[in-house]
Design an enzyme around this catalytic site. Structure first.
Site, PDB file in Angstrom:
ATOM      1  N   ASN A  37      65.821  90.876  23.817  1.00 26.14           N
ATOM      2  CA  ASN A  37      66.546  89.835  24.545  1.00 26.14           C
ATOM      3  C   ASN A  37      68.033  90.166  24.446  1.00 26.14           C
ATOM      4  O   ASN A  37      68.621  90.032  23.374  1.00 26.14           O
ATOM      5  CB  ASN A  37      66.237  88.470  23.900  1.00 26.14           C
ATOM      6  CG  ASN A  37      67.065  87.339  24.483  1.00 26.14           C
ATOM      7  OD1 ASN A  37      67.753  87.513  25.505  1.00 26.14           O
ATOM      8  ND2 ASN A  37      67.009  86.191  23.858  1.00 26.14           N
ATOM      9  N   LYS A  69      70.498  88.664  25.814  1.00 27.80           N
ATOM     10  CA  LYS A  69      71.385  87.491  25.888  1.00 27.80           C
ATOM     11  C   LYS A  69      72.555  87.801  26.847  1.00 27.80           C
ATOM     12  O   LYS A  69      72.362  88.561  27.793  1.00 27.80           O
ATOM     13  CB  LYS A  69      71.827  87.067  24.486  1.00 27.80           C
ATOM     14  CG  LYS A  69      70.627  86.920  23.546  1.00 27.80           C
ATOM     15  CD  LYS A  69      70.932  86.282  22.233  1.00 27.80           C
ATOM     16  CE  LYS A  69      69.641  86.203  21.407  1.00 27.80           C
ATOM     17  NZ  LYS A  69      69.814  85.531  20.138  1.00 27.80           N
ATOM     18  N   HIS A 106      64.051  79.392  25.153  1.00 31.71           N
ATOM     19  CA  HIS A 106      64.711  80.009  23.990  1.00 31.71           C
ATOM     20  C   HIS A 106      65.546  78.935  23.280  1.00 31.71           C
ATOM     21  O   HIS A 106      66.103  78.045  23.920  1.00 31.71           O
ATOM     22  CB  HIS A 106      65.607  81.166  24.444  1.00 31.71           C
ATOM     23  CG  HIS A 106      66.129  81.966  23.296  1.00 31.71           C
ATOM     24  ND1 HIS A 106      67.186  81.546  22.530  1.00 31.71           N
ATOM     25  CD2 HIS A 106      65.716  83.143  22.759  1.00 31.71           C
ATOM     26  CE1 HIS A 106      67.406  82.439  21.573  1.00 31.71           C
ATOM     27  NE2 HIS A 106      66.529  83.422  21.696  1.00 31.71           N
ATOM     28  N   GLU A 152      68.410  78.893  22.125  1.00 28.07           N
ATOM     29  CA  GLU A 152      69.796  78.747  22.611  1.00 28.07           C
ATOM     30  C   GLU A 152      69.836  77.898  23.874  1.00 28.07           C
ATOM     31  O   GLU A 152      70.793  77.158  24.113  1.00 28.07           O
ATOM     32  CB  GLU A 152      70.413  80.140  22.832  1.00 28.07           C
ATOM     33  CG  GLU A 152      70.709  80.823  21.505  1.00 28.07           C
ATOM     34  CD  GLU A 152      70.692  82.340  21.535  1.00 28.07           C
ATOM     35  OE1 GLU A 152      70.756  82.924  22.643  1.00 28.07           O
ATOM     36  OE2 GLU A 152      70.605  82.944  20.451  1.00 28.07           O
ATOM     37  N   GLU A 198      60.228  81.807  16.941  1.00 24.45           N
ATOM     38  CA  GLU A 198      61.568  82.170  16.492  1.00 24.45           C
ATOM     39  C   GLU A 198      62.190  81.005  15.717  1.00 24.45           C
ATOM     40  O   GLU A 198      62.699  80.056  16.332  1.00 24.45           O
ATOM     41  CB  GLU A 198      62.467  82.479  17.688  1.00 24.45           C
ATOM     42  CG  GLU A 198      61.991  83.613  18.561  1.00 24.45           C
ATOM     43  CD  GLU A 198      63.119  84.224  19.371  1.00 24.45           C
ATOM     44  OE1 GLU A 198      63.411  85.404  19.167  1.00 24.45           O
ATOM     45  OE2 GLU A 198      63.731  83.515  20.190  1.00 24.45           O
ATOM     46  N   GLY A 227      70.021  85.619  14.644  1.00 24.10           N
ATOM     47  CA  GLY A 227      71.390  86.132  14.530  1.00 24.10           C
ATOM     48  C   GLY A 227      72.050  85.876  13.192  1.00 24.10           C
ATOM     49  O   GLY A 227      73.269  86.003  13.053  1.00 24.10           O
ATOM     50  N   SER A 270      66.342  88.028  13.579  1.00 28.72           N
ATOM     51  CA  SER A 270      66.917  89.050  12.680  1.00 28.72           C
ATOM     52  C   SER A 270      65.980  90.222  12.393  1.00 28.72           C
ATOM     53  O   SER A 270      65.990  90.780  11.290  1.00 28.72           O
ATOM     54  CB  SER A 270      67.389  88.403  11.375  1.00 28.72           C
ATOM     55  OG  SER A 270      68.425  87.466  11.636  1.00 28.72           O
ATOM     56  N   GLY A 327      66.739  90.299  19.243  1.00 26.68           N
ATOM     57  CA  GLY A 327      68.018  90.038  19.889  1.00 26.68           C
ATOM     58  C   GLY A 327      68.986  91.177  19.643  1.00 26.68           C
ATOM     59  O   GLY A 327      68.940  92.216  20.309  1.00 26.68           O
TER      60      GLY A 327
HETATM   61  P1  13P Z   1      68.330  88.274  16.650  1.00 28.08           P
HETATM   62  O1  13P Z   1      67.319  89.385  16.620  1.00 28.08           O
HETATM   63  O2  13P Z   1      69.714  88.759  17.001  1.00 28.08           O
HETATM   64  O3  13P Z   1      68.280  87.442  15.425  1.00 28.08           O
HETATM   65  O4  13P Z   1      67.929  87.309  17.875  1.00 28.08           O
HETATM   66  C1  13P Z   1      66.624  86.890  18.011  1.00 28.08           C
HETATM   67  C2  13P Z   1      66.471  86.246  19.326  1.00 28.08           C
HETATM   68  O5  13P Z   1      67.073  85.224  19.611  1.00 28.08           O
HETATM   69  C3  13P Z   1      65.578  86.880  20.297  1.00 28.08           C
HETATM   70  O6  13P Z   1      65.302  86.023  21.358  1.00 28.08           O
END
Ligand code: 13P
Length: 246
Positions: A7, A9, A91, A93, A161, A167, A204, A225
């Site tokens: 992803n 983002k 997601h 976010e 997740e 992150g 992560s 991510g």
């Molecule tokens: P990270 O791998 O950066 O923690 O992000 C995970 C994520 O949000 C994937 O959709």
């Protein structure tokens, strides 16, 4: 088969994308790993043209409506014209920063199905919900509301997740991941009447921890991510996993 989805983002300029494609093409891919990348809309067509033989290309969000007065939105129907194979939906976010509700997320899932796009429904608890012992309750609500009324014949993926792991460099223990993914599968079987659904872990994940975090047989892969922004690291996650179970 393991499934490694990335992803991006809101990352990568056009020159980054060109460099990424070059780097990805240089990598030798493990045979038993399926790769997918959720990219910004603008790069869907280019990435599809250049990489779709090696990596499935999709997007990160889709409108809950089909068309109309929704300034800035992109519909599933529009995406299907551009051979978009999947979309992330719900997601964390989007849930947190754009206040998406489970009802809107459900509409998005249904729109994906109507237009031949596979939804990847993202679910997960916040740190507070975890601390209050509400993880399973949150997962059940997000799954049952998000998948309400879906046609039983359709395929989808779920990404578990935990919000607090995204992150942050923090991760659940492999045992916690296993337990929660088993629970997701139980809800899918008992409440949605779907068995054999692919369920990913996200939060992560990197090439170093992938093997340990995704080791359990119920964990079908990862949604990545930060580490998906580097083509070599992204591919390496799959390579490191490929050694786990065949
Ligand atoms: P990270 O791998 O950066 O923690 O992000 C995970 C994520 O949000 C994937 O959709």
């Amino acid at each position: 088969m393991k499934y490694i989805f990335g992803n991006w983002k809101e990352n990568n300029t056009l020159s980054d994308v060109n460099a990424y494609i070059k780097e990805f093409k240089k990598q030798s891919l493990p045979t038993d790993v399926h790769y997918g990348l959720a990219v910004p809309y603008l790069y869907l067509q280019k990435m599809n043209k250049k990489l779709s033989k090696k990596c499935e290309i999709g997007v990160q969000n889709v409108s809950f409506s089909e068309k109309g007065e929704y300034t800035g939105e992109i519909s599933a129907k529009m995406l299907s014209d551009f051979f978009c194979s999947f979309s992330l939906v719900g997601h964390s976010e989007r849930r947190q920063k754009f206040k998406e509700t489970n009802e809107e997320i459900n509409q998005k899932v249904l729109k994906c199905f109507e237009n031949g796009i596979m939804p990847i429904l993202c679910v997960g608890e916040t740190k507070q919900e975890k601390d209050e012992g509400k993880t399973k309750k949150v997962l059940k609500t997000q799954l049952t509301k998000g998948l309400s009324g879906i046609p039983l014949s359709k395929q989808f993926i779920v990404a578990y997740e935990p919000v607090w792991a995204i992150g942050t460099g923090l991760t659940p223990t492999p045992k916690e991941i296993e337990e929660n993914i088993k629970y997701v599968k139980k809800v899918l079987e008992e409440n949605i009447k779907k068995i054999g659904i692919t369920v990913l872990y996200g939060g992560s994940v990197n090439p170093q921890n992938a093997k340990e975090l995704l080791n359990a047989s119920c964990v079908d892969g990862a949604l990545v991510g930060g580490a998906s922004l580097n083509a070599k690291k992204f591919v390496d996650i799959g390579k490191n996993l490929a050694n786990v179970r065949r």
